[in-house]
Each structure stands twice: as C-alpha cells, then as structure tokens.
Design an enzyme around this catalytic site. Structure first.
Site, PDB file in Angstrom:
ATOM      1  N   GLU A 281       0.826  -1.211   0.000  1.00 30.28           N
ATOM      2  CA  GLU A 281       0.000   0.000   0.000  1.00 30.28           C
ATOM      3  C   GLU A 281       0.860   1.261   0.000  1.00 30.28           C
ATOM      4  O   GLU A 281       0.506   2.272  -0.609  1.00 30.28           O
ATOM      5  CB  GLU A 281      -0.949   0.001   1.203  1.00 30.28           C
ATOM      6  CG  GLU A 281      -2.130   0.945   1.038  1.00 30.28           C
ATOM      7  CD  GLU A 281      -3.340   0.527   1.865  1.00 30.28           C
ATOM      8  OE1 GLU A 281      -3.424  -0.655   2.239  1.00 30.28           O
ATOM      9  OE2 GLU A 281      -4.193   1.382   2.110  1.00 30.28           O
ATOM     10  N   GLU A 368     -13.665 -12.507  -5.403  1.00 32.50           N
ATOM     11  CA  GLU A 368     -12.497 -11.707  -5.793  1.00 32.50           C
ATOM     12  C   GLU A 368     -11.262 -12.055  -4.981  1.00 32.50           C
ATOM     13  O   GLU A 368     -10.155 -11.637  -5.300  1.00 32.50           O
ATOM     14  CB  GLU A 368     -12.779 -10.203  -5.615  1.00 32.50           C
ATOM     15  CG  GLU A 368     -13.937  -9.654  -6.421  1.00 32.50           C
ATOM     16  CD  GLU A 368     -15.240  -9.671  -5.624  1.00 32.50           C
ATOM     17  OE1 GLU A 368     -15.401 -10.533  -4.737  1.00 32.50           O
ATOM     18  OE2 GLU A 368     -16.110  -8.830  -5.885  1.00 32.50           O
ATOM     19  N   CYS A 505     -10.519  -2.175  14.853  1.00 30.75           N
ATOM     20  CA  CYS A 505     -10.779  -3.611  14.999  1.00 30.75           C
ATOM     21  C   CYS A 505     -10.792  -4.061  16.460  1.00 30.75           C
ATOM     22  O   CYS A 505     -11.399  -5.080  16.787  1.00 30.75           O
ATOM     23  CB  CYS A 505      -9.743  -4.426  14.242  1.00 30.75           C
ATOM     24  SG  CYS A 505      -9.373  -3.763  12.626  1.00 30.75           S
TER      25      CYS A 505
END
Lengths: 582, 394
Positions: A281, A368, A505
């Site tokens: 990223e 995907e 999270c």
C-alpha cells in the site's frame, strides 16, 4: 465542570453537574442495573431496569437518562425498586426462550446475570405456549433468534446511529414487536455490511456469530490436511478477556501457545501480513502521488468498510487501495509462498484466520479473494469462537507459557501490530512511506495525531517537499460524514484510513462480549488499543519495511512491492452492490 | 369530542394555534389528526385554506410581521400517537413511540425545538376566553376545574352522543337527566370515564360533581371525556378485559412493563373469564397492575391497569365469583354460565327447539323442554324466541 451536591442512598456525594444518576451512582460504588442503556449507542429508557426513586419527583425516573441536580435525593435499591426490577426481569423471561444450558451466551449473558442476582422466578408470567426458536441465519456471519430478544434496541441503535446502515429495526408493535429488516426480508437480502456491531452490543443470545468452529475442528482432525492459523492484531489484546483477564491485556504469547495446543500445524501471524500490506500500500500510495493516480487513497483492510463503500459510496471505489486486507494477503502467501517452501500441495492446506471481526467471514467467501482458484482463507473465526475452542479443548489459557510464531510468516513489526487500532494502519504506512521518500526515518515513530478515539482525526505530514494530508476515521457513521466532506470538496486529503468499527478492529464485531455495566464506564477501544501501542513501543522492529521475513518474501518470491506477481497474489478488485438484492 | 370540534368549528382551533404561536414566538403549527376522521381532515383543509385567504394564517398576519402557518399531519392508526411525545415522534417520520421526559416538549419537542402541544378541545376554548375574559370562563365549573367539557355518552343509556356541560355537573344529572337513564328497565351498574385509561364509577358516587380532581380521587379519570354506562347485564371482569384487549393491541412495545405486562394482565383476565382462574391470580393481577402503573414509560402503560384496578376495587365480588365459584354473576362469560329452561314456566311450545341452530333443545309438545348444555353454544337465540321468558342464564 461545575459540581453539584446530592444524596444517594443516604450518602452525601459531589458529582459533576452533567452526570446522569447512573454515572453519579457508579462514581460512588453503586451499580444500578441497566439493560437497554449503552453509552454512545443507545439511550432510550425502554427496559425500565434502572428506575430509581427521586424525592419530590412525580414518578420514578430512569437513572440512565435523568440528569442530577443540586440537592437531589436519590434512592437506588429500596424494596419497592428491587421488586420492580425483579418483575421487569420476570416479564422479560416470560417472553424469552429458556435455552440457557446450550446457549452460547450462558454465563456471559446480561439477562441471565440479572435474573440470578434478583432471584427471579422464571415461570411466574409464563401463561402461554413455550417459545420456539425464531431464526434468521441467512447472512454468512450472523444468527438472529428473536425468541431470545429482549427488545433493548441496542442493535437497532448501533446499526442506525453508529454504522449508518439501518438495516434492522422494530417491526409491528406492542407484544408482537420484533427486530427484523424492512418487509421481513432476510438479513442477507439487505444492505447489511456484516460488521457485527449488533452482535457485539447484544446483551443476550439473540444475536450471535455463525459458529464456524465445527469446520476447524474437522480440519484439525483430518490427517490429510495441513492446517495453518493466523491471528489478527486485535485478537491478542482481546482473547484474555475470554478467560477473565483484565481488558486489553496483551496475551500474544499465550495465544500462540493455545493455537499450537489446539493442533494447528503451523501458527503464523496475520500481523506479518499487515507488514506486507504496508509494503504494497505504501508503494501504491507513492505511485498514485507521483503518477497522478486517484486520490485520496483509501485503505481497504476493513471488509465491513469495503462492503459499505461498494453499497453506499460506490463513487469512491476507485479511491480504494487495490491491496487485499492482511487476511487476504496472509492466505495468499500461505497457499503460494509457504506451500512452495514447505513442499505442500496448496489443495491440502486449510487456512484459518482468527479475527476480531465478523465481516471477515464475508470477505473470506468473496470470489475476488481467491488465490489460484482456491479459497484464500478457508475459515475465518472470531475471537469469541477461538475462546470457545480453547475452553472446549480444556486448555487452561491463563497458565500457558508464552510462545512465538512459526517462521516464514510469523514475525511482525510494531507497525504490523498496531493495525488493530484506529489510526494504526495510517501510522504504519506513514512510517514506511516517509522513510522511502525521505531516505531517512521519521524522527518520532509515534504519530499521535492519528491515534485516539476521536471520530475523525486529521494530520499533515511534511515529506519530500510535500504536505501530505491524511485523515483517519472509524465507525461507518463517521466514515460517511468524512466522505461527504470529501465529496463536496470541503476537505482534501491524500490518504484516508477507514475502519468500519468505532475505535477500529479492537472494538470489532467479533470481540469478546463485555456487559453494559463495563462498556458504559470503560472505553474498551482505548484500553485494548493501548495493549497494541504498548507492544509496539517496546519493540526494536517497528517498521514494516525492516521486517526480515517480509524482506525475504520479496527477495525470494515476489520481487518488489507492486510487482506483477505481487499484484496477482496480493491485490483484489471491488464491485458496485445494490442496496437491496432482487 | 375533538372530532366534533374539528368538524364543527375548525376555525376556533386555527385561531387558538395562531394565538399560541404568537405567545411563544413560533411560526409553525401542526395539527395531528386521525386518518380515520376524513371529514374532519377535509374541513380542516377547507378552514386552513380560508384562513390563509383571509390573511389569518401565513406571512405578516395583520401587518404585524408575525408569520404563522399550520400543516396537517395524519395518523396511521395508533392510539399511542395521542401521547404527546409519541405524536411528535410520529410527525418527525419515526415510529410513534413515546420519549422519556425530561426533556419536556417545551424545551425539546418537535425536531428537538421548544414546542407547546395541546389538545384540540383545550385550544378551542382559547379564542372565547380571550374575547370574553378569564372571569367569564371561570364563572363556569368548580374550584378545581373551570369551564366546560364535552362528554361522549355511550353504552347502556337512552340518549347516546356528545354533550357539552359545565364542569361540576353531577354524574346523576348527566346519566339520568341528559342521558335519559338506562334502557330496557335495567339497573345502573357503573360508568366508565376516560376510556381504556380510566376507571369505573359505581352507583355510590353518582352525586359526585365531575371535575378533574374528583374523578381522580374516586379512582377514575377525565381522559378525553368518554362515558360508557353499564347496567346489571354487564360483567365487570369482562368489561375490564375488553379495555385491556384494546390497550394490548395499541401498546407501542417500547417499554417492558407495558409491552409484556399488559399482555400478561390480559392473559390473566382471559384465564379468569374462561373459568380457569386460580386464587393467586387475583393477587398476581393486582400486583402486576401497580407495577405497570409505577414503571411504564408513558401514560398509555401507566393508565392501562386503571380499568382492572377500579373494577377490582368496586366489584371484587364478581372477580371472586369467577375464580372461586366458577360463576359469572352477570351471566356473560360463556364458560361460566349455562342456559336453563325453567320447567315451571315452560309451556312446551317447541319454538325454541326449532330455532336452536345446533339442536340442543329437546322435549315433547306441551311438556317442559330441556337444553343439552354440552351441545349449547350460548348464542341466545332461544332466549330471544321464548315468549314466556322461560329460559334463564345461570
């Protein structure tokens, strides 16, 4: 803050003027029982458990909503009040399917605890037929059983106010009221993003995650399968709570030891994959900035956020990072890189992820996300399900020694560990991106501007002659506000981190249940996040790009971040989703 | 009562709302009216249109710079939306569920703005009071309650309908002089005021002057002014059950005491009227009533037990007959009564036997007939047919 004087149960106390009676009582060691009240989520005064007597008041107010006042005289536990609460519970019990012995919430159920505390007679108001299960298990992550619902509306509130989705609500009225979706659609037919916040806030067994532990037990018992497990960053600061340890205790060592004793063939760490995510990223970000790619880049590790973007903000799909989430990269590397190294046929490998998340069950099933035609993640379990397995296996968790992960995909930097907290991904990314662009590390690796539980956090990092504007948000209501500002042009960012669950999270839909009386007075998000930041602060290895296992992965297998092979195995794509399925 | 005002004199309400708006600095008013009152809605629309035409609503009324306009909002069939905070919530487009108070509507009401909310009948009094003065208004009524009230007379009474009377008028005057007394030569038993939220008043209180304080004192309630008269053919347990049936249906379901508590009250009453009542049920009933009154979130729940409590108070003997003797003194509860042909009165004309839809009556001509209670469905056709009043309910 102005203080006022009041009397609670004959005791003179001084509390802030903006406190409710509930807060005032708690501050002097008195716990008034609550069921429907949940701080920052649900304040509707519906269950009537927290009724108190206030001298000179016309009627008994509810402590969760009634603000204190100078000279107020409150009684919280008179015989009449205790009797009223007992009756309230007995009425709820009369409309609650008594399944305690087998229910997954037994011994951790707010209704059960209060019923026991008040010595309730379960059968006092049972005048009708015994209740039957009333189940919607259409969604991949959740089971709703309305026969156990006490209609506290916490789930409705979190879905509507905190998560911007509003896919469940009360249908019909009066005694027939039940929580469901519009027109009694199955949950699977709605625009639910599987975030599981509704499960996390449910006080009873009405909402539970789909139990996937059976699949894992089967795989572990199958001698032909090589079963690999990877826990997520947040799990290590949640799992201890399943065994009575203080909230936010970092139990990484015991967690790995427990996983090993459950019989997993390899215990890796998804935090390692988090470091890989940063490599990919970070490269992607630099590429977009240098080559006029779509900005702001928006993180993609949170599947609840991804599905939310696909459904509610599809105009931002091109902004999403094409990187898979750490779970997605983890499974891909296990079934290719590790399989090669270990000489095992990937078809014989079962990858299990342990996640603080229920949306990961949905993500794991996404087409995907396949790797060479195989499921990247075969089973995704929540922290709760792992706790269940450890108990069922008779492993005495608190007595375990600390162990470490298996090599190849087990080492993680502090940057990888902090992924579980809101702002963690951004901080990890900035540590790497800054160093790549500037050629030298950040002076201070702790980027406090992106830490903490504020709804939207902003920071500007000056790097390579550029002012990089970043934003971090968690909770989908906050995300929607932020995106609206970007859409309207009010705000301009280069890089945005979005996590579906408020606080990140660590407060995910798969977390250990904490009752209202804990959640109302302890910020779980902050306490658990501190466990992760603490681990990071004490490490030598704090930057993803310095992780030797990650370096070896690229050198020997992937080439460079953003390479063709990396794109094939570590990236994904998205789709526009309709609000309602036909 | 309110419907008759909206249908008969809507302008009184519009004028009052404009005055109220002027008093508190509001520029917007809403009238929330049941969709089941289409004529009232239609006439309100006409009246609002007229008022706007005349410049009595809208911008710069009478050139004072004061703006005020009114919109109509229709209900969707929920009794609970008559509760002020539920009404506001409904106008906002949400489920009609009451809110906790505080905050009160005057501080945070419609769309969280300071709001005053009043009943149609209350508002309709305003223009006259302003025109004729407070003293004029106070010259009617009692110490506690001034002015007039509209009552809706119904039930076992000769003259049913709406009547507007000064507060302080006695129940006896309303029932016997205005209402024309009880039809069919039956005896007055009790009058229920305030509908499902109210209580019943037995004969010993007939000379009570009606006002808010007195009604509350004797365990009843003014409510909207409903007055249902019962006679000696009414079973008071069944009567209470009837009101609870309504309340259970109309409960919004938000709070535990009302959602589950009223339902359990109804189940207890059904149990009792079905003939399955047990001794502890009466105590359970009463305790549950007081619990609901003290703990329900809104007035619907808080007043739902009133019919039960007031009938328990004044007609406890009927409850006890149902529970201990399995007998319904009024002969209403089907499981607790049977039809019997009195052999010394029956002429054996066979008319009832021929009328009985289930063939439960047998006998030879000119001999006393008998009813087989196992076949009898208690439809009452035989009683209606008998010219000799030979059949009784026992």
């Amino acid at each position: 803050m102005e203080m006022i004087n009041m009397t609670i149960n004959g005791q003179a106390v001084q509390v802030p003027a903006n406190y409710t009676i509930l807060q005032a009582a708690e501050s002097v060691g008195i716990r008034i029982p609550t069921l429907c009240y949940l701080k920052d989520v649900n304040a509707i005064g519906a269950c009537r458990m927290c009724v108190v007597e206030v001298e000179k008041a016309r009627s008994n107010p509810v402590a969760c909503l009634q603000q204190v006042a100078e000279g107020m005289v409150v009684r919280t536990n008179t015989p009449a009040l205790r009797n009223a609460r007992k009756t309230t519970l007995e009425l709820m019990l009369s409309n609650h399917r008594m399944d305690c012995l087998g229910c997954s919430r037994s011994t951790n159920c707010e209704l059960q605890s209060l019923a026991q505390e008040y010595g309730c007679d379960n059968h006092k108001f049972e005048f009708g037929e015994p209740l039957k299960p009333d189940i919607d298990d259409s969604a991949i992550h959740l089971v709703r059983d309305n026969s156990k619902c006490i209609l506290c509306r916490r789930c409705v509130a979190v879905c509507k106010h905190n998560q911007h989705c509003s896919v469940i609500g009360p249908n019909q009225r009066g005694f027939k009221t039940h929580i469901a979706s519009a027109f009694e659609m199955d949950l699977d037919e709605t625009a639910c993003v599987n975030c599981g916040q509704c499960i996390a806030v449910c006080p009873t067994g009405a909402l539970t995650e789909k139990d996937d532990t059976k699949k894992v037990w089967a795989a572990l018992a199958d001698p032909t399968k090589h079963v690999v497990v990877g826990p997520a960053p947040s799990v290590r600061v949640q799992l201890g709570e399943e065994f009575g340890m203080p909230i936010g205790t970092n139990v990484e060592g015991k967690m790995i030891a427990a996983l090993r004793r459950l019989g997993f063939d390899r215990v890796f760490d998804v935090d390692n994959a988090a470091d890989i995510t940063i490599m990919e990223e970070g490269t992607e970000f630099i590429d977009r900035v240098k080559n006029g790619g779509k900005l702001p880049l928006i993180t993609s590790c949170s599947p609840g956020w991804i599905k939310f973007c696909e459904t509610y903000y599809p105009d931002f799909l091109e902004n999403l990072s094409t990187c898979r989430s750490p779970q997605g990269m983890f499974g891909a590397m296990v079934k290719t890189y590790y399989a090669e190294k270990a000489g095992i046929d990937p078809k014989d490998i079962v990858v299990v992820s342990i996640m603080p998340c229920t949306a990961k069950k949905f993500e794991a099933a996404r087409d995907e996300l396949s790797t060479n035609g195989l499921r990247t993640i075969d089973v995704s379990l929540t922290t709760r399900e792992l706790g269940k397995m450890i108990r069922e296996a008779g492993i005495k968790f608190t007595e375990l020694p600390d162990e470490t992960c298996d090599p190849f995909l087990g080492m993680a930097s502090g940057a990888g560990h902090i992924f579980g907290a809101t702002g963690g991904v951004m901080e990890a990314a900035l540590r790497t991106v800054y160093e790549i662009l500037e050629g030298k590390p950040l002076e201070n690796l702790d980027i406090h501007a992106v830490r903490g539980t504020d709804a939207i956090k902003e920071a500007t990092v000056h790097v390579a002659g550029m002012d990089v504007n970043v934003a971090v948000t968690s909770g989908l209501e906050n995300a929607s506000k932020l995106l609206d500002m970007v859409r309207s042009g009010e705000k301009n960012y280069h890089f945005i981190e979005v996590m579906a669950c408020p606080g990140g999270c660590v407060n995910g839909g798969g977390q250990p249940h904490q009752p209202g009386y804990v959640r109302n007075f302890t910020d779980l998000r902050a306490v658990r996040a501190a466990g992760l930041y603490g681990e990071d602060a004490n490490m030598e290895l704090r930057k993803s790009h310095e992780n030797p296992e990650v370096k070896e992965l690229y050198e020997t297998f992937l080439g460079a971040p953003g390479s063709h092979k990396a794109h094939e195995l570590l990236h994904t794509h998205y789709q526009v989703r309709p609000m309602y399925r036909d | 009562m309110d419907r008759s005002v909206l249908e008969g004199d809507p302008h009184a309400v519009l004028e009052a709302m404009a005055i109220a708006g002027y008093a508190i600095g509001a520029s917007k008013g809403y009238i929330y009216v049941r969709a089941e009152y289409p004529i009232a809605v239609e006439r309100l629309k006409i009246a609002i249109g007229q008022a706007r035409e005349y410049g009595l609503l809208g911008e710069d009324i009478f050139g004072t710079g004061f703006n005020f306009d009114i919109d109509i909002r229709l209900g969707a069939g929920a009794f609970v939306c008559g509760e002020e905070t539920a009404l506001l919530t409904s106008i906002e487009g949400n489920r009609g569920e009451p809110r906790n108070k505080p905050p009160f509507p005057a501080n945070k009401g419609l769309f969280q703005k300071p709001t005053i909310i009043n009943n149609v009948e209350t508002l309709a009094n305003i223009p006259q009071i302003i025109m004729k003065g407070a003293d004029w208004f106070s010259s009617m009524g009692t110490e506690d309650s001034k002015g007039t009230k509209v009552f809706a007379l119904g039930g076992a009474i000769n003259n049913t309908g709406l009547v507007e009377i000064p507060l302080g008028t006695t129940l006896r005057h309303i029932i016997y002089d205005i209402g024309g007394g009880i039809p069919n030569g039956r005896k007055f038993k009790a009058v229920q005021t305030g509908g499902p939220s109210g209580g019943c008043i037995p004969a010993q209180f007939l000379d009570t002057p009606i006002d808010y304080a007195n009604l509350t004192r004797i365990g009843a309630m003014m409510g909207s002014g409903g007055m249902i008269v019962t006679d000696d053919s009414t079973c008071m347990v069944d009567f209470a059950r009837f009101f609870l049936d309504f309340t259970v249906d109309e409960s919004c379901g938000k709070c535990t005491p009302c959602r589950i508590g009223t339902r359990r009250l109804l189940e207890l009453l059904n149990k009792i009227t079905d003939g399955r009542g047990e001794p502890e049920d009466l105590d359970k009933l009463e305790e549950l009533c007081y619990y609901i009154k003290a703990n329900a979130l809104c007035a619907l729940g808080q007043t739902a037990p009133n019919p039960v409590l007031s009938t328990l108070k004044y007609f406890r003997d009927e409850y006890e007959a149902h529970v201990y003797e399995k007998r319904c003194p009024a002969g209403v509860c089907k499981n607790l009564m049977h039809y019997e042909i009195q052999p010394d009165v029956c002429r054996g004309c066979t008319a009832c036997a021929r009328k009985c839809p289930v063939g439960a009556i047998s006998g030879t001509v000119k001999q006393p007939h008998t009813i087989d209670v196992n076949k009898c469905i208690k439809c009452g056709a035989c009683i209606e047919t008998c010219r000799f009043n030979a059949i009784v309910k026992k």
